[in-house]
Design an enzyme around this catalytic site. Sequence first.
Site, PDB file in Angstrom:
ATOM      1  N   SER A 140       0.113  -1.514  -0.017  1.00  6.92           N
ATOM      2  CA  SER A 140      -0.183   0.176  -0.266  1.00  6.92           C
ATOM      3  C   SER A 140       1.001   1.151   0.358  1.00  6.92           C
ATOM      4  CB  SER A 140      -1.428  -0.040   1.233  1.00  6.92           C
ATOM      5  OG  SER A 140      -2.084   0.918   1.817  1.00  6.92           O
ATOM      6  N   TYR A 153      -1.778  -0.546  10.314  1.00  5.39           N
ATOM      7  CA  TYR A 153      -1.931  -0.971   8.829  1.00  5.39           C
ATOM      8  C   TYR A 153      -0.722  -0.322   7.840  1.00  5.39           C
ATOM      9  CZ  TYR A 153      -3.998  -1.381   3.608  1.00  5.39           C
ATOM     10  OH  TYR A 153      -4.445  -0.942   2.129  1.00  5.39           O
TER      11      TYR A 153
HETATM   12  P1  NAD Z   1     -11.632  -6.195   0.540  1.00  5.43           P
HETATM   13  O1  NAD Z   1     -11.457  -5.524   1.806  1.00  5.43           O
HETATM   14  O2  NAD Z   1     -12.970  -5.850  -0.526  1.00  5.43           O
HETATM   15  O3  NAD Z   1     -10.617  -7.918   0.503  1.00  5.43           O
HETATM   16  C1  NAD Z   1      -9.481  -8.051   1.247  1.00  5.43           C
HETATM   17  C2  NAD Z   1     -10.190  -9.187   0.935  1.00  5.43           C
HETATM   18  O4  NAD Z   1      -8.536 -10.415   2.525  1.00  5.43           O
HETATM   19  C3  NAD Z   1     -11.149 -10.160   1.197  1.00  5.43           C
HETATM   20  O5  NAD Z   1     -11.661 -10.639   0.730  1.00  5.43           O
HETATM   21  C4  NAD Z   1     -10.456 -10.783   2.970  1.00  5.43           C
HETATM   22  O6  NAD Z   1     -11.917 -11.502   3.396  1.00  5.43           O
HETATM   23  C5  NAD Z   1      -9.369 -10.870   2.956  1.00  5.43           C
HETATM   24  N1  NAD Z   1      -8.979 -11.051   4.617  1.00  5.43           N
HETATM   25  C6  NAD Z   1      -9.109 -10.346   4.891  1.00  5.43           C
HETATM   26  N2  NAD Z   1      -8.739 -10.666   6.412  1.00  5.43           N
HETATM   27  C7  NAD Z   1      -8.385 -11.960   6.499  1.00  5.43           C
HETATM   28  C8  NAD Z   1      -8.125 -13.527   6.874  1.00  5.43           C
HETATM   29  N3  NAD Z   1      -7.838 -13.058   8.777  1.00  5.43           N
HETATM   30  N4  NAD Z   1      -8.225 -14.264   6.250  1.00  5.43           N
HETATM   31  C9  NAD Z   1      -7.934 -14.669   5.218  1.00  5.43           C
HETATM   32  N5  NAD Z   1      -8.541 -13.180   4.539  1.00  5.43           N
HETATM   33  C10 NAD Z   1      -8.505 -12.543   4.967  1.00  5.43           C
HETATM   34  O7  NAD Z   1      -9.711  -4.974  -0.102  1.00  5.43           O
HETATM   35  P2  NAD Z   1      -8.889  -4.806  -0.673  1.00  5.43           P
HETATM   36  O8  NAD Z   1      -9.904  -3.129  -1.247  1.00  5.43           O
HETATM   37  O9  NAD Z   1      -9.704  -5.704  -2.016  1.00  5.43           O
HETATM   38  O10 NAD Z   1      -7.923  -5.168  -0.708  1.00  5.43           O
HETATM   39  C11 NAD Z   1      -7.231  -5.831  -0.991  1.00  5.43           C
HETATM   40  C12 NAD Z   1      -5.693  -5.678  -1.388  1.00  5.43           C
HETATM   41  O11 NAD Z   1      -5.015  -4.217  -1.529  1.00  5.43           O
HETATM   42  C13 NAD Z   1      -5.206  -5.640   0.352  1.00  5.43           C
HETATM   43  O12 NAD Z   1      -3.852  -6.530   1.242  1.00  5.43           O
HETATM   44  C14 NAD Z   1      -6.022  -3.655   1.065  1.00  5.43           C
HETATM   45  O13 NAD Z   1      -4.437  -3.794   2.420  1.00  5.43           O
HETATM   46  C15 NAD Z   1      -4.288  -3.377  -0.445  1.00  5.43           C
HETATM   47  N6  NAD Z   1      -4.791  -2.274  -0.134  1.00  5.43           N
HETATM   48  C16 NAD Z   1      -6.282  -2.025  -1.505  1.00  5.43           C
HETATM   49  C17 NAD Z   1      -6.718  -0.301  -1.589  1.00  5.43           C
HETATM   50  C18 NAD Z   1      -7.590   0.231  -1.150  1.00  5.43           C
HETATM   51  O14 NAD Z   1      -7.445   1.185  -1.733  1.00  5.43           O
HETATM   52  N7  NAD Z   1      -8.803  -0.800  -1.955  1.00  5.43           N
HETATM   53  C19 NAD Z   1      -5.420   0.003  -1.586  1.00  5.43           C
HETATM   54  C20 NAD Z   1      -4.165  -0.541  -0.964  1.00  5.43           C
HETATM   55  C21 NAD Z   1      -4.548  -1.445  -0.708  1.00  5.43           C
END
Ligand code: NAD
Length: 247
Positions: A140, A153
């Site tokens: 991130s 985070y």
């Molecule tokens: P999201 O919340 O839609 O998806 C995250 C996924 O991780 C979900 O399917 C959830 O079930 C899974 N997860 C969480 N805890 C878990 C656990 N204990 N065991 C198994 N699975 C687990 O989020 P997203 O936006 O699709 O994010 C995906 C990745 O991208 C993450 O690592 C997030 O930190 C990163 N990210 C997201 C953004 C954003 O703006 N959306 C920005 C930078 C980085």
Amino acid sequence: MSGRGVLVTGASRGIGRAIAAAFAEQGDRIAVHHRDSPDEAHSLLGGLPGQGHTVVRADLADPEDVRRMTDAAAEALGRIDVLVNNAGIYLHHPITELTYEQWQAAWRRTLDVNLVGAANVIWCAVKHMPAGGRIVNVSSRGAFRGEPDSPAYGASKAGLNALGQSLAVALAPHGIAVAAVAPGFVETDMTNEHLKAPRGDAIRAQSPFGRVARPEEIAAAVVYLASPAAEWASGAVLDLNGASYLR
Ligand code: NAD
């Protein structure tokens, strides 16, 4: 078996779902990992092009669950050529608003999933990964810019970058490359609430393009970093933030 075996964690929705779809589009076989969303995971599976995909389940905060899940993915796919550590959690835990106990719980939960969970998936997956393997971590922008209201985070993602770079060196002699993407805001369930709130416009204005990313834009970069052509990107952390934060 044709195509590569690709394990994507947290693939039932958001960025992970787009990543799974992008690999399947190019003929790879996907292990769609979820924690507690079997319906979404199976609906994605049903819509993926190609054959040989599977659904696997684990709470990434549970090391034994991780081992079982990774072994199940390897068995179904034959091997794990590509691991995408995408699953993650974002907890709101401002330092001045929490009790000491709440503060510790937020740190423990975040690190257990985002950092130690990813490290454990890597340990287990590498056992099934041949030379030419690829690991891509979804980090991130917060690792560099900071996360004032979610310091665990930001720290977890900075730790994930350091973990990936250490393993890029350790695994290169085995022909395995390790890289990361560092997205800014992406339109997903994780950020929907913020993007719909009054401050959504300010979030979009962080980028001079005046918008946030689409999950497919992150997926395209992950597919590149996992490609045979990207061995020399091992150790890289690729910023995907629409010039919203330059370092
Ligand atoms: P999201 O919340 O839609 O998806 C995250 C996924 O991780 C979900 O399917 C959830 O079930 C899974 N997860 C969480 N805890 C878990 C656990 N204990 N065991 C198994 N699975 C687990 O989020 P997203 O936006 O699709 O994010 C995906 C990745 O991208 C993450 O690592 C997030 O930190 C990163 N990210 C997201 C953004 C954003 O703006 N959306 C920005 C930078 C980085």
